[in-house]
Design a protein around this motif. Structure first.
Motif, PDB file in Angstrom:
ATOM      1  N   GLN A  37       0.803  -1.220   0.000  1.00  4.84           N
ATOM      2  CA  GLN A  37       0.000   0.000   0.000  1.00  4.84           C
ATOM      3  C   GLN A  37       0.840   1.277   0.000  1.00  4.84           C
ATOM      4  N   GLU A  38       1.996   1.231   0.651  1.00  2.60           N
ATOM      5  CA  GLU A  38       2.841   2.426   0.682  1.00  2.60           C
ATOM      6  C   GLU A  38       3.318   2.799  -0.716  1.00  2.60           C
ATOM      7  N   LEU A  39       3.706   1.803  -1.491  1.00  2.03           N
ATOM      8  CA  LEU A  39       4.141   2.055  -2.863  1.00  2.03           C
ATOM      9  C   LEU A  39       2.985   2.592  -3.694  1.00  2.03           C
ATOM     10  N   GLU A  40       1.834   1.962  -3.593  1.00  2.51           N
ATOM     11  CA  GLU A  40       0.669   2.424  -4.348  1.00  2.51           C
ATOM     12  C   GLU A  40       0.322   3.864  -3.982  1.00  2.51           C
ATOM     13  N   ARG A  41       0.406   4.172  -2.692  1.00  4.33           N
ATOM     14  CA  ARG A  41       0.092   5.532  -2.251  1.00  4.33           C
ATOM     15  C   ARG A  41       1.079   6.539  -2.835  1.00  4.33           C
ATOM     16  N   PHE A  42       2.370   6.239  -2.735  1.00  3.38           N
ATOM     17  CA  PHE A  42       3.360   7.182  -3.249  1.00  3.38           C
ATOM     18  C   PHE A  42       3.228   7.329  -4.763  1.00  3.38           C
ATOM     19  N   ARG A 230      12.242  -2.917  -7.848  1.00  2.17           N
ATOM     20  CA  ARG A 230      11.046  -2.477  -7.140  1.00  2.17           C
ATOM     21  C   ARG A 230      11.408  -1.456  -6.063  1.00  2.17           C
ATOM     22  N   LEU A 231      10.630  -0.385  -5.998  1.00  2.77           N
ATOM     23  CA  LEU A 231      10.774   0.597  -4.922  1.00  2.77           C
ATOM     24  C   LEU A 231      10.128   0.007  -3.677  1.00  2.77           C
ATOM     25  N   ASP A 232      10.912  -0.175  -2.608  1.00  4.96           N
ATOM     26  CA  ASP A 232      10.380  -0.880  -1.442  1.00  4.96           C
ATOM     27  C   ASP A 232       9.451  -0.001  -0.618  1.00  4.96           C
ATOM     28  N   ALA A 237       7.244   5.080   1.646  1.00 13.33           N
ATOM     29  CA  ALA A 237       6.627   5.814   2.755  1.00 13.33           C
ATOM     30  C   ALA A 237       7.426   7.067   3.095  1.00 13.33           C
ATOM     31  N   LEU A 238       8.744   6.957   3.103  1.00 13.73           N
ATOM     32  CA  LEU A 238       9.598   8.107   3.406  1.00 13.73           C
ATOM     33  C   LEU A 238       9.514   9.165   2.307  1.00 13.73           C
ATOM     34  N   LEU A 239       9.406   8.716   1.067  1.00 11.96           N
ATOM     35  CA  LEU A 239       9.277   9.654  -0.050  1.00 11.96           C
ATOM     36  C   LEU A 239       7.947  10.404   0.017  1.00 11.96           C
ATOM     37  N   SER A 240       6.901   9.734   0.479  1.00  9.47           N
ATOM     38  CA  SER A 240       5.611  10.410   0.636  1.00  9.47           C
ATOM     39  C   SER A 240       5.719  11.563   1.625  1.00  9.47           C
ATOM     40  N   VAL A 241       6.503  11.358   2.677  1.00  8.68           N
ATOM     41  CA  VAL A 241       6.717  12.430   3.657  1.00  8.68           C
ATOM     42  C   VAL A 241       7.424  13.611   2.989  1.00  8.68           C
ATOM     43  N   ARG A 242       8.519  13.332   2.300  1.00 12.31           N
ATOM     44  CA  ARG A 242       9.289  14.440   1.700  1.00 12.31           C
ATOM     45  C   ARG A 242       8.510  15.116   0.572  1.00 12.31           C
ATOM     46  N   LEU A 243       7.747  14.325  -0.186  1.00 14.08           N
ATOM     47  CA  LEU A 243       6.965  14.902  -1.281  1.00 14.08           C
ATOM     48  C   LEU A 243       5.978  15.947  -0.769  1.00 14.08           C
ATOM     49  N   LYS A 244       5.400  15.700   0.388  1.00 12.21           N
ATOM     50  CA  LYS A 244       4.453  16.637   0.990  1.00 12.21           C
ATOM     51  C   LYS A 244       5.096  17.999   1.228  1.00 12.21           C
ATOM     52  N   HIS A 245       6.407  17.992   1.495  1.00  8.41           N
ATOM     53  CA  HIS A 245       7.126  19.238   1.808  1.00  8.41           C
ATOM     54  C   HIS A 245       7.936  19.759   0.618  1.00  8.41           C
TER      55      HIS A 245
END
Length: 364
Positions: A37-42, A230-232, A237-245
């Motif tokens: 789910q983390e990959l799909e979300r990002f 594959r992006l693990d 999940a960490l990229l989703s955090v940085r993308l927000k900022h």
């Protein structure tokens, strides 16, 4: 006196420490670490950020380029037009696919010179691979026009241009496929290797999804010879955090760059130029100096680190000696390779540190 490094990654972590740690712990506790789910979300978030239809995470930026070359059908005998002053990974993706790079000189903005593309097109030309070097977009209106005119595939290497735009449109969305790296030093950096492609074409999305997972759509049923890329889940999940900022982080870089451009005044140093209509994100702040080695040593004595992006153009590298290129074949590229120098540019570079860099350069 503390040294000023060219990049300082821990500052990027501490700025959003709790968010990063919460994301990592969430994944660790989930018990699901690959293709979840983390990959799909990002992938959805990054596609939305760029206004692209689809995103597919990969294990690295190079893998993204390799998979893009596979998806558009590059093969032995094909030629791909690419700028000569890029990082060698761009060229490696082309040759790993079996195709041959055809080099074009850069313009005054360090991007491919669009006025020199058409003269390199032959009946073997299959694609153009454009590189948005140092965080600035190439002249994409002309490049897309040329590709349409000659029925060429267009792949964008956006390893350094997360969030950069041209005439209001994000890099990575002009071509058939846009390729990104999330190497830790990137503007949108992970905490290890990572990459992604974006595309508006469903067939490319599906092909790359399959190829990144051993050529399999259904587990243990392999349709093609694929790869493990594959992006693990933790990196996603960490990229989703940085993308927000990322918009905030980009603005900070632009403010640092604007100060450099405003206050560095030395006739020995050429400052980078920004193309009209291009939103520069300053992955690197690259100056030019004919006395580069003297400048490097001088700055080192002042406690200021620098780095050369890049000292050896791909056409002069040992890896591509077989192409038969020689010194002098691409004089603009070679001049840049002899003169470019990246000075400190990263999120968290303090105003005092900026002032030290500016004063040192002005006194050189």
């Amino acid at each position: 006196m503390d040294r000023i490094m060219t990049n300082c990654l821990d500052k990027g972590f501490y700025k959003f420490q709790k968010e990063f740690e919460d994301a990592a712990v969430r994944v660790l506790r989930s018990g699901w670490y690959i293709m979840g789910q983390e990959l799909e979300r990002f992938e959805g978030e990054f596609a939305d950020y760029l206004s692209a239809k689809y995103c597919v995470g990969t294990a690295s930026g190079l893998d993204a380029l390799i998979l893009a070359c596979r998806a558009v059908g590059l093969q032995e005998g094909d030629q791909v037009i690419v700028q000569a002053n890029t990082y060698i990974a761009t060229v490696m993706a082309i040759t790993i696919a079996g195709a041959t790079p055809v080099f074009v000189e850069p313009d005054e903005y360090f991007q491919i010179d669009v006025d020199k593309i058409e003269e390199k097109i032959t009946d073997k030309t299959k694609a153009v691979m454009v590189v948005h070097l140092y965080g600035q977009a190439a002249k994409m209106d002309r490049i897309t026009e040329i590709c349409r005119k000659h029925d060429l595939r267009l792949i964008e290497d956006c390893a350094q241009s997360h969030g950069a735009d041209y005439q209001g449109r994000m890099t990575g969305t002009f071509g058939d496929i846009g390729c990104f790296s999330f190497y830790p030093t990137k503007n949108l950096g992970a905490f290890g290797d990572g990459g992604a492609i974006v595309t508006d074409r469903e067939e490319y999305r599906d092909q790359i999804r399959m190829l990144r997972n051993y050529g399999s759509k259904v587990r243990y049923y392999n349709e093609e010879v694929g790869m493990n890329s594959r992006l693990d889940e933790i990196q996603a999940a960490l990229l989703s955090v940085r993308l927000k900022h990322l918009p905030q982080l980009t603005e900070e870089r632009r403010e640092i760059a604007e100060r450099y451009l405003r206050e560095i005044r030395n006739e020995k140093i050429l400052l980078p130029e920004c193309r009209e209509g291009a939103g520069h994100v300053y992955h690197q702040f690259v100056i030019r100096c004919k006395e580069r080695q003297v400048l490097i040593e001088y700055l080192k004595e002042q406690g200021i680190d620098t780095i050369i992006h890049y000292p050896i153009p791909p056409h002069l590298s040992k890896a591509y000696a077989y192409l038969g290129c020689h010194k002098g074949d691409y004089p603009i590229t070679e001049t840049y390779a002899d003169e470019v120098l990246s000075i400190p540019m990263y999120n968290g570079l303090t105003t005092a540190e900026q002032e030290r860099v500016i004063n040192a350069l002005n006194q050189f």
